[in-house]
Enzyme design. Structure first.
Site, PDB file in Angstrom:
ATOM      1  N   HIS A  17       0.839  -1.217   0.000  1.00 33.36           N
ATOM      2  CA  HIS A  17       0.000   0.000   0.000  1.00 33.36           C
ATOM      3  C   HIS A  17       0.867   1.256   0.000  1.00 33.36           C
ATOM      4  CE1 HIS A  17      -2.920  -2.952   1.262  1.00 33.36           C
ATOM      5  NE2 HIS A  17      -2.298  -3.152   2.406  1.00 33.36           N
ATOM      6  N   THR A  22      -6.084   6.489   7.691  1.00 36.53           N
ATOM      7  CA  THR A  22      -6.642   6.775   6.365  1.00 36.53           C
ATOM      8  C   THR A  22      -6.666   5.528   5.479  1.00 36.53           C
ATOM      9  OG1 THR A  22      -4.496   7.343   5.386  1.00 36.53           O
ATOM     10  CG2 THR A  22      -5.736   9.146   6.455  1.00 36.53           C
ATOM     11  N   THR A  23      -6.265   4.377   6.066  1.00 40.29           N
ATOM     12  CA  THR A  23      -6.389   3.109   5.353  1.00 40.29           C
ATOM     13  C   THR A  23      -7.079   2.113   6.280  1.00 40.29           C
ATOM     14  OG1 THR A  23      -4.331   2.160   6.202  1.00 40.29           O
ATOM     15  CG2 THR A  23      -4.165   3.491   4.202  1.00 40.29           C
ATOM     16  N   HIS A  59       5.682   6.755   6.453  1.00 42.08           N
ATOM     17  CA  HIS A  59       5.373   6.293   5.094  1.00 42.08           C
ATOM     18  C   HIS A  59       4.813   7.468   4.310  1.00 42.08           C
ATOM     19  CE1 HIS A  59       1.581   6.043   7.306  1.00 42.08           C
ATOM     20  NE2 HIS A  59       1.060   6.421   6.151  1.00 42.08           N
ATOM     21  N   GLU A 112      -3.323  13.393   0.937  1.00 40.75           N
ATOM     22  CA  GLU A 112      -4.599  12.894   1.488  1.00 40.75           C
ATOM     23  C   GLU A 112      -5.395  14.076   2.048  1.00 40.75           C
ATOM     24  OE1 GLU A 112      -3.575   9.244   3.962  1.00 40.75           O
ATOM     25  OE2 GLU A 112      -4.544   8.516   2.149  1.00 40.75           O
ATOM     26  N   HIS A 150       2.133   8.921   0.882  1.00 38.37           N
ATOM     27  CA  HIS A 150       1.037   8.751  -0.078  1.00 38.37           C
ATOM     28  C   HIS A 150       1.356   9.697  -1.231  1.00 38.37           C
ATOM     29  CE1 HIS A 150      -1.546   6.793   3.064  1.00 38.37           C
ATOM     30  NE2 HIS A 150      -0.783   7.530   3.855  1.00 38.37           N
ATOM     31  N   HIS A 172       3.572  10.712   6.436  1.00 39.52           N
ATOM     32  CA  HIS A 172       2.949  10.452   7.739  1.00 39.52           C
ATOM     33  C   HIS A 172       3.942   9.828   8.702  1.00 39.52           C
ATOM     34  CE1 HIS A 172      -1.266  10.301   5.689  1.00 39.52           C
ATOM     35  NE2 HIS A 172      -0.887  11.539   5.985  1.00 39.52           N
TER      36      HIS A 172
HETATM   37  C1  LIG Z   1      -3.363  -0.647  12.596  1.00 38.56           C
HETATM   38  C2  LIG Z   1      -3.136  -1.694  11.524  1.00 38.56           C
HETATM   39  C3  LIG Z   1      -1.971  -1.316  10.628  1.00 38.56           C
HETATM   40  N1  LIG Z   1      -2.147   0.040  10.066  1.00 38.56           N
HETATM   41  C4  LIG Z   1      -1.366   1.041  10.496  1.00 38.56           C
HETATM   42  O1  LIG Z   1      -0.513   0.850  11.325  1.00 38.56           O
HETATM   43  C5  LIG Z   1      -1.573   2.404   9.912  1.00 38.56           C
HETATM   44  C6  LIG Z   1      -0.805   3.449  10.406  1.00 38.56           C
HETATM   45  C7  LIG Z   1      -0.989   4.751   9.907  1.00 38.56           C
HETATM   46  C8  LIG Z   1      -1.920   4.993   8.894  1.00 38.56           C
HETATM   47  S1  LIG Z   1      -2.150   6.623   8.298  1.00 38.56           S
HETATM   48  N2  LIG Z   1      -2.139   6.594   6.669  1.00 38.56           N
HETATM   49  O2  LIG Z   1      -3.443   7.056   8.749  1.00 38.56           O
HETATM   50  O3  LIG Z   1      -1.025   7.392   8.775  1.00 38.56           O
HETATM   51  C9  LIG Z   1      -2.685   3.951   8.395  1.00 38.56           C
HETATM   52  C10 LIG Z   1      -2.509   2.642   8.902  1.00 38.56           C
HETATM   53  C11 LIG Z   1      -2.819  -3.038  12.205  1.00 38.56           C
HETATM   54  N3  LIG Z   1      -3.936  -3.408  13.051  1.00 38.56           N
HETATM   55  C12 LIG Z   1      -3.959  -3.229  14.396  1.00 38.56           C
HETATM   56  C13 LIG Z   1      -5.177  -3.684  14.895  1.00 38.56           C
HETATM   57  C14 LIG Z   1      -5.916  -4.160  13.804  1.00 38.56           C
HETATM   58  C15 LIG Z   1      -7.207  -4.712  13.694  1.00 38.56           C
HETATM   59  C16 LIG Z   1      -7.673  -5.080  12.429  1.00 38.56           C
HETATM   60  C17 LIG Z   1      -6.859  -4.900  11.293  1.00 38.56           C
HETATM   61  C18 LIG Z   1      -5.561  -4.328  11.399  1.00 38.56           C
HETATM   62  C19 LIG Z   1      -5.113  -3.978  12.662  1.00 38.56           C
HETATM   63 ZN   LIG Z   2      -0.605   7.480   5.812  1.00 41.61          ZN
END
Ligand SMILES: C[C@@H](CNC(=O)c1ccc(S(N)(=O)=O)cc1)Cn1ccc2ccccc21
Ligand SMILES: [Zn+2]
Length: 259
Positions: free
Chosen positions: A62, A197-198, A92, A104, A94, A117
């Site tokens: 991603h 945001t994902t 990371h 974003e 975008h 981010h």
């Molecule tokens: C947080 C998820 C993994 N995602 C991220 O760590 C994350 C971090 C920052 C952004 S952003 N773009 O907003 O900065 C987006 C995603 C793991 N995870 C932990 C619990 C959990 C439960 C279900 C599925 C996945 C799970």
């Molecule tokens: Zn991000």
């Protein structure tokens, strides 16, 4: 299965099917309006990254992520809207496609070329990142806009490493990188309560968006687009680009501005 992504079939418009919180009341990103209420009680944000320890850089299908050792408080942010120090976990990006913007968050309806981010978690209140990621005050993400212009003098270390993580699932050592070199000259910011945001789109993020963008060159951004969404074993080769969610409804939230 139908894992989430950024294409028509699995992109932001259908994430709500597997992640209903996508239609929630504190989703991110958002558009930052021209006029935001100034909050004089907001102190400066402090990024204590002097002893940060980067570990590796990886392609998770991603984005390209630089991971840090978060087993102690060696690199934290505090101040601003935060009541505790938050530990740096990863950063990371975008970005868009050739000639298209890819941030974003937007500012008065305007997008930037890319958005960085810096992801932190509240290790004072929670035992792990995953636990913090599901708590309303669990995460703090610093967002930095990238606009195109001259070469960024330090970004080449990241774009050179991107060659090594071309395929989804690849990871390579990336030690000794301090993200302080990616900060703009001043740390004035907007802050609001939002989400990842994902997917899983957890509503656990205190967003801290720096007002001043950093400048990177089109050539450097072009190297982001040599990375693929797809794995080495897949017959499809999908260029990683336009990996951004568009602004979500504000739903009555207050956005505050530092100085
Ligand atoms: C947080 C998820 C993994 N995602 C991220 O760590 C994350 C971090 C920052 C952004 S952003 N773009 O907003 O900065 C987006 C995603 C793991 N995870 C932990 C619990 C959990 C439960 C279900 C599925 C996945 C799970
Ligand atoms: Zn991000």
């Amino acid at each position: 299965g139908n894992h989430w992504g950024y294409s028509k079939e699995n992109g932001p418009d259908v994430w709500h099917k597997n992640y209903p919180v996508a239609l929630g009341s504190r989703q991110s990103p958002i558009d930052i309006p021209r006029q935001v209420s100034h909050d004089p009680s907001l102190g400066p944000i402090v990024l204590d990254y002097d002893h940060c320890t980067s570990i590796n850089i990886s392609n998770n299908g991603h984005s390209v992520v630089v991971n840090f050792d978060d087993t102690d408080d060696r690199s934290v942010i505090h101040g601003g809207p935060l009541e505790n120090p938050y530990r740096l976990k990863q950063f990371h990006f975008h970005w868009g496609g050739k000639g298209c913007d890819g941030s974003e968050h937007t500012v008065a309806g305007n997008s930037y070329a890319s958005e960085l981010h810096l992801v932190h978690w509240n290790a004072v209140k929670y035992q792990s990142f995953d636990q913090a990621a599901t708590a309303p005050d669990g995460l703090a993400v610093v967002g930095i806009f990238l606009e195109t212009g001259d070469d960024h003098r330090w970004l080449h270390t990241i774009t050179d490493a991107m060659y090594m993580v071309k395929y989804k699932g690849s990871v390579t050592d990336f030690k000794g990188f301090n993200p302080k070199c990616l900060l703009p000259s001043n740390l004035h910011f907007w802050t609001y309560l939002g989400s990842l945001t994902t997917p899983p789109l957890h509503e656990s993020v205190t967003w801290i968006l720096l007002k001043e963008p950093i400048v990177v060159s089109e050539k450097q951004l072009g190297k982001f687009r040599l990375v693929l969404f797809t794995g080495e074993e897949e017959d499809q080769r999908l260029r990683m680009e336009n990996n951004f969610r568009t602004p979500q409804p504000l739903k009555g939230r207050r956005i505050r501005s530092s100085n």
